[in-house]
Design a protein around this motif. Structure first.
Motif, PDB file in Angstrom:
ATOM      1  N   HIS A 298      -0.609   0.923  -8.501  1.00  0.00           N
ATOM      2  CA  HIS A 298       0.357   0.241  -7.934  1.00  0.00           C
ATOM      3  C   HIS A 298       0.706   0.879  -6.922  1.00  0.00           C
ATOM      4  CE1 HIS A 298       3.101  -2.345  -7.014  1.00  0.00           C
ATOM      5  NE2 HIS A 298       4.115  -2.022  -6.974  1.00  0.00           N
ATOM      6  N   ASN A 299       0.727  -0.163  -5.165  1.00  0.00           N
ATOM      7  CA  ASN A 299       0.747   1.288  -4.404  1.00  0.00           C
ATOM      8  C   ASN A 299       2.082   0.155  -3.522  1.00  0.00           C
ATOM      9  OD1 ASN A 299       0.791   1.084  -0.828  1.00  0.00           O
ATOM     10  ND2 ASN A 299      -1.124   1.981  -2.090  1.00  0.00           N
ATOM     11  N   ALA A 300       2.941   0.954  -3.376  1.00  0.00           N
ATOM     12  CA  ALA A 300       4.306   0.431  -2.719  1.00  0.00           C
ATOM     13  C   ALA A 300       4.322   0.471  -1.612  1.00  0.00           C
ATOM     14  CB  ALA A 300       4.967   1.915  -2.608  1.00  0.00           C
ATOM     15  N   ALA A 301       2.876   0.720  -0.123  1.00  0.00           N
ATOM     16  CA  ALA A 301       3.553  -0.095   0.895  1.00  0.00           C
ATOM     17  C   ALA A 301       2.559  -1.229   1.030  1.00  0.00           C
ATOM     18  CB  ALA A 301       2.099   1.306   1.453  1.00  0.00           C
ATOM     19  N   MET A 302       1.796  -1.339   0.192  1.00  0.00           N
ATOM     20  CA  MET A 302       0.560  -2.767  -0.444  1.00  0.00           C
ATOM     21  C   MET A 302       1.082  -4.054   0.004  1.00  0.00           C
ATOM     22  SD  MET A 302      -3.203  -1.073  -1.560  1.00  0.00           S
ATOM     23  CE  MET A 302      -3.538  -2.576  -1.671  1.00  0.00           C
ATOM     24  N   THR A 303       2.424  -3.815  -1.869  1.00  0.00           N
ATOM     25  CA  THR A 303       3.210  -4.133  -1.908  1.00  0.00           C
ATOM     26  C   THR A 303       4.231  -4.596  -0.604  1.00  0.00           C
ATOM     27  OG1 THR A 303       3.679  -3.521  -3.877  1.00  0.00           O
ATOM     28  CG2 THR A 303       5.160  -4.522  -3.681  1.00  0.00           C
ATOM     29  N   GLN A 304       4.985  -4.195  -0.060  1.00  0.00           N
ATOM     30  CA  GLN A 304       5.558  -3.900   1.021  1.00  0.00           C
ATOM     31  C   GLN A 304       4.976  -5.015   2.287  1.00  0.00           C
ATOM     32  OE1 GLN A 304       7.935  -3.002   2.892  1.00  0.00           O
ATOM     33  NE2 GLN A 304       9.477  -2.059   1.161  1.00  0.00           N
ATOM     34  N   ASP A 305       3.677  -4.710   2.086  1.00  0.00           N
ATOM     35  CA  ASP A 305       2.660  -5.437   3.072  1.00  0.00           C
ATOM     36  C   ASP A 305       2.677  -6.387   2.677  1.00  0.00           C
ATOM     37  OD1 ASP A 305       0.513  -5.293   5.727  1.00  0.00           O
ATOM     38  OD2 ASP A 305      -0.041  -5.985   3.838  1.00  0.00           O
ATOM     39  N   LEU A 306       2.556  -7.006   1.961  1.00  0.00           N
ATOM     40  CA  LEU A 306       2.429  -8.213   0.887  1.00  0.00           C
ATOM     41  C   LEU A 306       4.006  -9.397   1.032  1.00  0.00           C
ATOM     42  CD1 LEU A 306       0.775 -10.358  -0.689  1.00  0.00           C
ATOM     43  CD2 LEU A 306       1.801  -8.882  -2.757  1.00  0.00           C
ATOM     44  N   ALA A 307       4.947  -8.755   1.058  1.00  0.00           N
ATOM     45  CA  ALA A 307       6.279  -9.047   1.038  1.00  0.00           C
ATOM     46  C   ALA A 307       5.568  -9.725   2.465  1.00  0.00           C
ATOM     47  CB  ALA A 307       7.605  -8.244   0.900  1.00  0.00           C
ATOM     48  N   GLY A 308       5.680  -8.509   3.489  1.00  0.00           N
ATOM     49  CA  GLY A 308       5.561  -9.185   4.675  1.00  0.00           C
ATOM     50  C   GLY A 308       4.465 -10.054   4.982  1.00  0.00           C
ATOM     51  N   ARG A 309       3.531 -10.598   4.567  1.00  0.00           N
ATOM     52  CA  ARG A 309       3.412 -11.533   4.402  1.00  0.00           C
ATOM     53  C   ARG A 309       3.067 -12.112   3.462  1.00  0.00           C
ATOM     54  NH1 ARG A 309      -2.907  -9.679   5.242  1.00  0.00           N
ATOM     55  NH2 ARG A 309      -3.424  -7.247   5.655  1.00  0.00           N
ATOM     56  N   PHE A 310       3.891 -12.801   2.712  1.00  0.00           N
ATOM     57  CA  PHE A 310       4.976 -13.910   2.374  1.00  0.00           C
ATOM     58  C   PHE A 310       5.951 -14.308   3.686  1.00  0.00           C
ATOM     59  CE2 PHE A 310       3.398 -13.085  -1.276  1.00  0.00           C
ATOM     60  CZ  PHE A 310       3.969 -14.755  -2.372  1.00  0.00           C
ATOM     61  N   THR A 311       6.478 -14.167   4.404  1.00  0.00           N
ATOM     62  CA  THR A 311       7.291 -13.844   5.176  1.00  0.00           C
ATOM     63  C   THR A 311       6.887 -14.756   6.503  1.00  0.00           C
ATOM     64  OG1 THR A 311       9.095 -12.245   4.742  1.00  0.00           O
ATOM     65  CG2 THR A 311       9.266 -13.137   6.903  1.00  0.00           C
ATOM     66  N   ALA A 312       5.594 -13.216   7.000  1.00  0.00           N
ATOM     67  CA  ALA A 312       5.595 -14.016   7.572  1.00  0.00           C
ATOM     68  C   ALA A 312       4.324 -15.187   8.187  1.00  0.00           C
ATOM     69  CB  ALA A 312       3.185 -13.242   8.290  1.00  0.00           C
ATOM     70  N   CYS A 313       4.197 -15.867   6.722  1.00  0.00           N
ATOM     71  CA  CYS A 313       3.103 -17.071   6.356  1.00  0.00           C
ATOM     72  C   CYS A 313       4.162 -17.924   6.025  1.00  0.00           C
ATOM     73  CB  CYS A 313       1.941 -16.828   5.271  1.00  0.00           C
ATOM     74  SG  CYS A 313       0.535 -15.640   5.694  1.00  0.00           S
ATOM     75  N   ARG A 314       4.743 -18.097   5.743  1.00  0.00           N
ATOM     76  CA  ARG A 314       6.021 -18.463   5.304  1.00  0.00           C
ATOM     77  C   ARG A 314       5.992 -19.233   4.418  1.00  0.00           C
ATOM     78  NH1 ARG A 314       9.016 -22.299  11.248  1.00  0.00           N
ATOM     79  NH2 ARG A 314       8.720 -20.298  11.845  1.00  0.00           N
ATOM     80  N   ALA A 315       5.181 -18.280   3.318  1.00  0.00           N
ATOM     81  CA  ALA A 315       4.649 -19.113   1.747  1.00  0.00           C
ATOM     82  C   ALA A 315       5.809 -18.242   0.883  1.00  0.00           C
ATOM     83  CB  ALA A 315       3.135 -18.413   1.670  1.00  0.00           C
ATOM     84  N   TRP A 316       5.770 -18.800   0.262  1.00  0.00           N
ATOM     85  CA  TRP A 316       6.770 -18.766  -1.241  1.00  0.00           C
ATOM     86  C   TRP A 316       6.211 -17.930  -2.513  1.00  0.00           C
ATOM     87  CZ3 TRP A 316      11.507 -19.447  -0.341  1.00  0.00           C
ATOM     88  CH2 TRP A 316      12.114 -19.949   0.442  1.00  0.00           C
ATOM     89  N   HIS A 317       6.726 -17.141  -2.874  1.00  0.00           N
ATOM     90  CA  HIS A 317       6.157 -16.261  -4.556  1.00  0.00           C
ATOM     91  C   HIS A 317       6.717 -17.362  -5.472  1.00  0.00           C
ATOM     92  CE1 HIS A 317       6.197 -13.355  -7.210  1.00  0.00           C
ATOM     93  NE2 HIS A 317       7.158 -12.590  -6.802  1.00  0.00           N
ATOM     94  N   VAL A 318       6.629 -17.731  -5.996  1.00  0.00           N
ATOM     95  CA  VAL A 318       7.264 -18.953  -7.246  1.00  0.00           C
ATOM     96  C   VAL A 318       6.841 -17.725  -8.622  1.00  0.00           C
ATOM     97  CG1 VAL A 318       7.737 -20.654  -8.786  1.00  0.00           C
ATOM     98  CG2 VAL A 318       6.970 -20.721  -5.932  1.00  0.00           C
ATOM     99  N   PRO A 319       7.167 -16.492  -9.159  1.00  0.00           N
ATOM    100  CA  PRO A 319       6.707 -15.937 -10.466  1.00  0.00           C
ATOM    101  C   PRO A 319       7.214 -16.554 -11.695  1.00  0.00           C
ATOM    102  CG  PRO A 319       9.306 -14.988  -9.464  1.00  0.00           C
ATOM    103  CD  PRO A 319       8.703 -16.094  -8.550  1.00  0.00           C
ATOM    104  N   THR A 320       8.066 -17.561 -11.654  1.00  0.00           N
ATOM    105  CA  THR A 320       7.465 -18.364 -12.995  1.00  0.00           C
ATOM    106  C   THR A 320       7.916 -17.631 -14.016  1.00  0.00           C
ATOM    107  OG1 THR A 320       5.455 -18.855 -13.028  1.00  0.00           O
ATOM    108  CG2 THR A 320       6.282 -20.359 -12.214  1.00  0.00           C
ATOM    109  N   LEU A 321       9.043 -16.433 -14.054  1.00  0.00           N
ATOM    110  CA  LEU A 321       9.740 -15.326 -15.035  1.00  0.00           C
ATOM    111  C   LEU A 321       9.282 -16.260 -16.783  1.00  0.00           C
ATOM    112  CD1 LEU A 321      10.919 -13.173 -12.299  1.00  0.00           C
ATOM    113  CD2 LEU A 321       8.801 -12.293 -13.965  1.00  0.00           C
ATOM    114  N   ALA A 322      10.172 -16.818 -17.013  1.00  0.00           N
ATOM    115  CA  ALA A 322      10.472 -17.480 -18.214  1.00  0.00           C
ATOM    116  C   ALA A 322       8.651 -17.967 -18.597  1.00  0.00           C
ATOM    117  CB  ALA A 322      11.393 -19.035 -17.601  1.00  0.00           C
ATOM    118  N   VAL A 323       8.020 -18.655 -17.821  1.00  0.00           N
ATOM    119  CA  VAL A 323       6.989 -18.432 -18.769  1.00  0.00           C
ATOM    120  C   VAL A 323       6.082 -17.466 -19.242  1.00  0.00           C
ATOM    121  CG1 VAL A 323       5.066 -19.162 -17.254  1.00  0.00           C
ATOM    122  CG2 VAL A 323       5.294 -20.246 -19.488  1.00  0.00           C
ATOM    123  N   LEU A 324       6.713 -16.747 -18.201  1.00  0.00           N
ATOM    124  CA  LEU A 324       5.538 -14.906 -18.651  1.00  0.00           C
ATOM    125  C   LEU A 324       6.083 -14.916 -19.040  1.00  0.00           C
ATOM    126  CD1 LEU A 324       5.312 -13.370 -14.517  1.00  0.00           C
ATOM    127  CD2 LEU A 324       3.080 -15.084 -16.165  1.00  0.00           C
TER     128      LEU A 324
END
Ligand SMILES: [Zn+2]
Ligand SMILES: [Zn+2]
Length: 501
Positions: free
Chosen positions: A278-304
């Motif tokens: 797991h890479n912290a910088a790639m995770t940061q970058d992924l978070a930035g892409r969610f924001t830039a693309c106005r996309a939503w992360h819906v983790p559904t932890l309840a079912v996981l």
């Protein structure tokens, strides 16, 4: 009793509630059949504002007419005044990933009594739209609904309950059908080629529809975001996509055999292996892409969390068993039991591995949220022991365990889920917004599990206090004990793949 509207408008017009009152046009008040005024509550309004003590909330019909601090209730004939001293008011909750609303005497009312006043149903069928209309007409107790298209999957998907789209013509037809029923989004699943996913993206865009759902197994999360996918559910591929070995993993996934039945196992193996790289910088970058693309992360932890528990033990969990006995019609109870016991027994090393992987998923949710990725709370309710309504409180608790503050977790289940669902008029307690609220007995910001302590629910401006909620629950129990046929679109047509491996 009819409201003395002139007196009510005069009270609103006194300016006692400040500028907020003027956000409410007099014509709307004239049209409003019922007016409810909640007083002396502590207000947590879903915005970034701190809580307001001693708040007054004025509801006129299906609108929040005004919100202010320390205003006395009006002495107006026909206005219902509820003193909420000692209580906490939050916006109506959302489940941004729900299923099987067609089990209409069970699932929609269970959402509502738990304070879930809106859902995104992720598997829209004609009967789902019938249920939503019946709720809107007041014939059924249930949440407001944003309804996805049918679940679209690739031409060679092994899941036989989804609509398979294997050619461009089939994609065009499916998206046109979704637009024709005013679907809130086009739902995509796991077992499609990158080309079919691109075709769905283009076709949805042409119809002005968002599309969301699973990450097709051969695509990294970064790629579906670049293609404009609006919401990404369940965290499948999140570890593979934030691994230093990502390119190697995706080269392997590109070479999967045609039998899609082998794909979930292949991805699960890579996702779990990816934790070590797991890479912290790639995770940061992924978070930035969610924001830039106005996309939503819906983790559904309840079912996981359900999926990371040994399946054969689920029916022995006293809480889950209690809910199943009380609220589920026999046929669904049996179906969930058959599913749980249909999986082979997990050996101890599998139990340990899945538990550790769930902890890694929680950690990743926390990292993405801290880095600013927009999170919406969904649960996959309706799937295997993920009980509608109750699961939203599980999700809140898990989001806090993942590292979100209770305030941010509540926003994920209110304002942010509403935005994800394309309903910005929902999810905050501000003048002009939908009149959906939850009244709690204790402070959810002090302890998130207090979200379970529901005292009352306001849905479409109607106050459902303890007796009304009891009545709705009694109806659910009655439905459970009558031998009803649950109809089509029941949990038998569930969507979510389990980590098979
Ligand atoms: Zn689902
Ligand atoms: Zn799913």
């Amino acid at each position: 009793m009819t409201v003395d509207r002139r007196a009510f408008l005069a009270w609103l017009g006194t300016g006692a509630l400040g500028a907020a009152a003027s956000a409410f046009p007099a014509s709307d008040a004239e049209a409003a059949g019922n007016v409810t005024v909640l007083t002396h509550a502590t207000l947590i309004d879903g915005t970034d504002a701190p809580p307001t003590r001693d708040a007054t909330i004025v509801l006129a019909g299906d609108r929040i007419a005004a919100v202010g601090r320390g205003v006395a209730a009006p002495a107006v004939v026909g206005v219902r005044v509820v003193d909420l001293r000692g209580k906490f008011v939050i916006p109506g909750l959302w489940d941004a990933h729900a299923h099987s609303s067609t089990l209409k005497r069970t699932f929609p009312p269970l959402h509502l009594v738990n304070g879930v006043t809106s859902i995104r149903d992720m598997d829209g069928r004609p009967e789902t739209h019938d249920v939503a209309r019946a709720i809107a007409r007041g014939e059924l107790a249930g949440p407001r609904m944003v309804i996805a298209s049918e679940i679209l999957d690739g031409g060679n998907s092994f899941v036989d309950v989804h609509r398979r789209v294997g050619t461009l013509a089939e994609v065009r037809d499916a998206v046109r059908d979704a637009a024709a029923v005013h679907a809130g989004l086009v739902k995509v699943y796991s077992f499609m080629s990158p080309e079919i996913h691109a075709a769905i993206a283009a076709e949805a865009h042409r119809h002005g529809l968002p599309y969301g759902g699973h990450v097709p197994i051969q695509l990294p999360v970064q790629e579906v975001l670049a293609r404009g996918q609006h919401s990404v559910e369940h965290m499948y591929a999140f570890h593979a996509s934030t691994s230093e070995r990502r390119d190697e993993f995706y080269a392997r996934l590109a070479g999967l055999p045609a039998d899609t039945g082998t794909w979930p196992g292949a991805l699960a193996e890579l996702d779990q292996a990816a934790v070590a790289s797991h890479n912290a910088a790639m995770t940061q970058d992924l978070a930035g892409r969610f924001t830039a693309c106005r996309a939503w992360h819906v983790p559904t932890l309840a079912v996981l969390s359900r999926m990371s528990s040994p399946p054969r033990e689920l029916p022995h969990d006293p809480v889950l068993q209690g809910l199943a006995d009380r609220y589920l019609p026999r046929s669904i109870r049996q179906e969930w039991l058959d599913m749980a016991t249909g999986w082979p027994e997990w050996p101890p090393e599998r139990i340990a591995r899945e538990a550790a992987y769930f902890e890694a998923e929680l950690q990743l949710v926390g990292e993405l949220a801290t880095a600013g990725a927009p999170v919406a709370a969904g649960t996959d309710s309706g799937y295997l022991y993920t009980f509608p309504g109750f699961a939203t409180h599980d999700e809140l608790e898990l989001l806090v365990r993942a590292g979100l503050s209770p305030h941010r977790a509540l926003q994920a289940a209110t304002r942010d889920a509403a935005r994800c669902a394309g309903r910005p008029r929902s999810g905050t307690i501000v003048a002009g917004q939908d009149a959906d609220l939850v009244v709690l007995d204790a402070d959810p910001l002090a302890e998130i599990t207090n979200s379970r302590r529901v005292h009352a629910v306001v849905s479409r401006g109607t106050y459902l206090g303890p007796p009304e909620r009891q009545r709705i629950l009694a109806d659910v129990e009655r439905a459970a004990h009558e031998d009803v046929t649950p109809g089509t679109g029941t949990p038998g047509a569930h969507c979510c793949l389990r980590r098979i491996g």
